[in-house]
Design a protein around this motif. Structure first.
Motif, PDB file in Angstrom:
ATOM      1  N   PRO A 107       0.132  -5.436  11.055  1.00  6.64           N
ATOM      2  CA  PRO A 107      -0.509  -4.456  10.170  1.00  6.64           C
ATOM      3  C   PRO A 107       0.491  -3.517   9.494  1.00  6.64           C
ATOM      4  O   PRO A 107       0.201  -2.955   8.440  1.00  6.64           O
ATOM      5  N   ALA A 108       1.673  -3.365  10.055  1.00  8.31           N
ATOM      6  CA  ALA A 108       2.689  -2.516   9.436  1.00  8.31           C
ATOM      7  C   ALA A 108       3.179  -3.099   8.116  1.00  8.31           C
ATOM      8  O   ALA A 108       3.754  -2.387   7.295  1.00  8.31           O
ATOM      9  N   ALA A 109       2.934  -4.380   7.872  1.00  6.16           N
ATOM     10  CA  ALA A 109       3.345  -5.019   6.620  1.00  6.16           C
ATOM     11  C   ALA A 109       2.385  -4.694   5.474  1.00  6.16           C
ATOM     12  O   ALA A 109       2.661  -5.035   4.329  1.00  6.16           O
ATOM     13  N   ALA A 110       1.284  -4.022   5.789  1.00  8.13           N
ATOM     14  CA  ALA A 110       0.316  -3.640   4.756  1.00  8.13           C
ATOM     15  C   ALA A 110       0.857  -2.466   3.942  1.00  8.13           C
ATOM     16  O   ALA A 110       1.819  -1.800   4.332  1.00  8.13           O
ATOM     17  N   PHE A 111       0.244  -2.233   2.805  1.00  5.45           N
ATOM     18  CA  PHE A 111       0.498  -1.007   2.049  1.00  5.45           C
ATOM     19  C   PHE A 111      -0.821  -0.538   1.470  1.00  5.45           C
ATOM     20  O   PHE A 111      -1.789  -1.284   1.415  1.00  5.45           O
ATOM     21  N   CYS A 112      -0.890   0.715   1.077  1.00  5.33           N
ATOM     22  CA  CYS A 112      -2.137   1.305   0.596  1.00  5.33           C
ATOM     23  C   CYS A 112      -1.941   1.932  -0.778  1.00  5.33           C
ATOM     24  O   CYS A 112      -0.877   2.468  -1.078  1.00  5.33           O
ATOM     25  N   ALA A 113      -2.991   1.848  -1.561  1.00  6.63           N
ATOM     26  CA  ALA A 113      -3.067   2.552  -2.845  1.00  6.63           C
ATOM     27  C   ALA A 113      -4.198   3.565  -2.711  1.00  6.63           C
ATOM     28  O   ALA A 113      -5.323   3.203  -2.369  1.00  6.63           O
ATOM     29  N   ASP A 114      -3.920   4.831  -2.941  1.00  4.89           N
ATOM     30  CA  ASP A 114      -4.905   5.892  -2.757  1.00  4.89           C
ATOM     31  C   ASP A 114      -4.874   6.826  -3.966  1.00  4.89           C
ATOM     32  O   ASP A 114      -3.835   7.408  -4.280  1.00  4.89           O
ATOM     33  N   ALA A 115      -6.002   6.949  -4.632  1.00  6.28           N
ATOM     34  CA  ALA A 115      -6.101   7.839  -5.797  1.00  6.28           C
ATOM     35  C   ALA A 115      -7.103   8.956  -5.549  1.00  6.28           C
ATOM     36  O   ALA A 115      -7.543   9.630  -6.484  1.00  6.28           O
ATOM     37  N   THR A 116      -7.491   9.186  -4.287  1.00  9.45           N
ATOM     38  CA  THR A 116      -8.514  10.204  -4.000  1.00  9.45           C
ATOM     39  C   THR A 116      -8.070  11.617  -4.351  1.00  9.45           C
ATOM     40  O   THR A 116      -8.899  12.491  -4.578  1.00  9.45           O
ATOM     41  N   SER A 117      -6.769  11.873  -4.429  1.00 14.68           N
ATOM     42  CA  SER A 117      -6.261  13.202  -4.788  1.00 14.68           C
ATOM     43  C   SER A 117      -6.232  13.409  -6.300  1.00 14.68           C
ATOM     44  O   SER A 117      -5.932  14.493  -6.769  1.00 14.68           O
ATOM     45  N   GLY A 118      -6.530  12.356  -7.045  1.00 13.98           N
ATOM     46  CA  GLY A 118      -6.417  12.424  -8.490  1.00 13.98           C
ATOM     47  C   GLY A 118      -5.115  11.832  -9.000  1.00 13.98           C
ATOM     48  O   GLY A 118      -4.936  11.624 -10.189  1.00 13.98           O
ATOM     49  N   THR A 119      -4.191  11.594  -8.098  1.00 10.53           N
ATOM     50  CA  THR A 119      -2.916  10.962  -8.414  1.00 10.53           C
ATOM     51  C   THR A 119      -2.780   9.707  -7.557  1.00 10.53           C
ATOM     52  O   THR A 119      -3.030   9.749  -6.356  1.00 10.53           O
ATOM     53  N   LEU A 120      -2.388   8.623  -8.179  1.00 12.04           N
ATOM     54  CA  LEU A 120      -2.211   7.386  -7.437  1.00 12.04           C
ATOM     55  C   LEU A 120      -0.951   7.462  -6.587  1.00 12.04           C
ATOM     56  O   LEU A 120       0.132   7.763  -7.087  1.00 12.04           O
ATOM     57  N   VAL A 121      -1.127   7.198  -5.286  1.00 15.41           N
ATOM     58  CA  VAL A 121      -0.017   7.226  -4.343  1.00 15.41           C
ATOM     59  C   VAL A 121      -0.037   5.924  -3.552  1.00 15.41           C
ATOM     60  O   VAL A 121      -1.089   5.514  -3.055  1.00 15.41           O
ATOM     61  N   PHE A 122       1.115   5.286  -3.455  1.00 18.44           N
ATOM     62  CA  PHE A 122       1.263   4.096  -2.621  1.00 18.44           C
ATOM     63  C   PHE A 122       2.005   4.494  -1.354  1.00 18.44           C
ATOM     64  O   PHE A 122       2.995   5.241  -1.418  1.00 18.44           O
ATOM     65  N   THR A 123       1.520   3.996  -0.210  1.00 20.07           N
ATOM     66  CA  THR A 123       2.200   4.239   1.055  1.00 20.07           C
ATOM     67  C   THR A 123       2.342   2.919   1.802  1.00 20.07           C
ATOM     68  O   THR A 123       1.508   2.027   1.657  1.00 20.07           O
ATOM     69  N   ASP A 124       3.406   2.829   2.598  1.00 23.84           N
ATOM     70  CA  ASP A 124       3.614   1.647   3.425  1.00 23.84           C
ATOM     71  C   ASP A 124       2.787   1.758   4.696  1.00 23.84           C
ATOM     72  O   ASP A 124       2.566   2.854   5.207  1.00 23.84           O
ATOM     73  N   GLY A 125       2.354   0.617   5.198  1.00 18.40           N
ATOM     74  CA  GLY A 125       1.599   0.572   6.444  1.00 18.40           C
ATOM     75  C   GLY A 125       0.103   0.655   6.203  1.00 18.40           C
ATOM     76  O   GLY A 125      -0.361   0.828   5.070  1.00 18.40           O
ATOM     77  N   PRO A 126      -0.669   0.536   7.276  1.00 16.87           N
ATOM     78  CA  PRO A 126      -2.133   0.577   7.143  1.00 16.87           C
ATOM     79  C   PRO A 126      -2.610   1.965   6.741  1.00 16.87           C
ATOM     80  O   PRO A 126      -1.937   2.966   6.999  1.00 16.87           O
ATOM     81  N   TYR A 127      -3.767   2.031   6.126  1.00 16.50           N
ATOM     82  CA  TYR A 127      -4.356   3.310   5.711  1.00 16.50           C
ATOM     83  C   TYR A 127      -4.599   4.188   6.929  1.00 16.50           C
ATOM     84  O   TYR A 127      -4.307   5.372   6.930  1.00 16.50           O
ATOM     85  N   VAL A 128      -5.156   3.568   7.977  1.00 17.84           N
ATOM     86  CA  VAL A 128      -5.383   4.251   9.248  1.00 17.84           C
ATOM     87  C   VAL A 128      -4.904   3.325  10.356  1.00 17.84           C
ATOM     88  O   VAL A 128      -5.261   2.150  10.374  1.00 17.84           O
ATOM     89  N   SER A 129      -4.106   3.845  11.254  1.00 20.34           N
ATOM     90  CA  SER A 129      -3.667   3.039  12.384  1.00 20.34           C
ATOM     91  C   SER A 129      -4.870   2.766  13.280  1.00 20.34           C
ATOM     92  O   SER A 129      -5.600   3.678  13.650  1.00 20.34           O
ATOM     93  N   ASN A 130      -5.100   1.492  13.592  1.00 20.06           N
ATOM     94  CA  ASN A 130      -6.286   1.107  14.348  1.00 20.06           C
ATOM     95  C   ASN A 130      -5.946  -0.156  15.142  1.00 20.06           C
ATOM     96  O   ASN A 130      -5.353  -1.081  14.591  1.00 20.06           O
ATOM     97  N   PRO A 131      -6.341  -0.214  16.409  1.00 19.51           N
ATOM     98  CA  PRO A 131      -6.040  -1.424  17.181  1.00 19.51           C
ATOM     99  C   PRO A 131      -6.820  -2.657  16.690  1.00 19.51           C
ATOM    100  O   PRO A 131      -6.431  -3.780  16.956  1.00 19.51           O
ATOM    101  N   GLN A 132      -7.907  -2.450  15.959  1.00 16.36           N
ATOM    102  CA  GLN A 132      -8.670  -3.546  15.377  1.00 16.36           C
ATOM    103  C   GLN A 132      -8.253  -3.700  13.919  1.00 16.36           C
ATOM    104  O   GLN A 132      -8.359  -2.751  13.141  1.00 16.36           O
ATOM    105  N   PHE A 133      -7.748  -4.872  13.552  1.00 17.30           N
ATOM    106  CA  PHE A 133      -7.371  -5.101  12.165  1.00 17.30           C
ATOM    107  C   PHE A 133      -7.689  -6.532  11.794  1.00 17.30           C
ATOM    108  O   PHE A 133      -7.661  -7.430  12.628  1.00 17.30           O
TER     109      PHE A 133
END
Length: 118
Positions: free
Chosen positions: A55-81
């Motif tokens: 799951p660490a190989a995932a990345f996220c795109a998040d625009a909820t703040s009004g600005t698009l931000v990409f981050t490495d890793g899962p959106y939320v760390s979770n043992p179920q993926f």
């Protein structure tokens, strides 16, 4: 009159797979691929695939703040993926159950099914 078809997502979370030997996994691959080929032959296959197991190989795109931000890793760390999924287009829930059962037997671990809203 033709009945409307419904798309269903059949999927599993990676931790549901469990610990097995390499030989066990090598025996399951052809069985799962055979079910996918059967889905294609039946004309109900939309897509199927396994996902990167780390799951660490995932990345996220998040625009909820009004600005698009990409981050490495899962959106939320979770043992179920999510480990893999299939999308099928079938007549009804009974048909979705049939194909989910075939995948569960072939893979050797549980499969969850959800109808895709249209």
């Amino acid at each position: 009159m033709k009945h409307a078809m419904s798309e269903y997502l059949i999927y599993f979370n990676q931790p549901w797979v469990g610990e097995h030997s390499e030989t066990w996994f090598e025996a399951r691959g052809p069985l799962a691929r055979a079910v996918v080929e059967e889905m294609k032959a039946a004309g109900i296959h939309v897509f199927a695939g396994g996902l990167e197991e780390d799951p660490a190989a995932a990345f996220c795109a998040d625009a909820t703040s009004g600005t698009l931000v990409f981050t490495d890793g899962p959106y939320v760390s979770n043992p179920q993926f999510l480990g893999g999924f299939s999308v099928i287009d079938v007549a009804d829930e009974q048909a979705a159950r049939h194909w989910a059962g075939k995948l569960a037997v072939a893979c050797g671990w549980p499969q969850e099914v959800r109808r895709i809203k249209s």
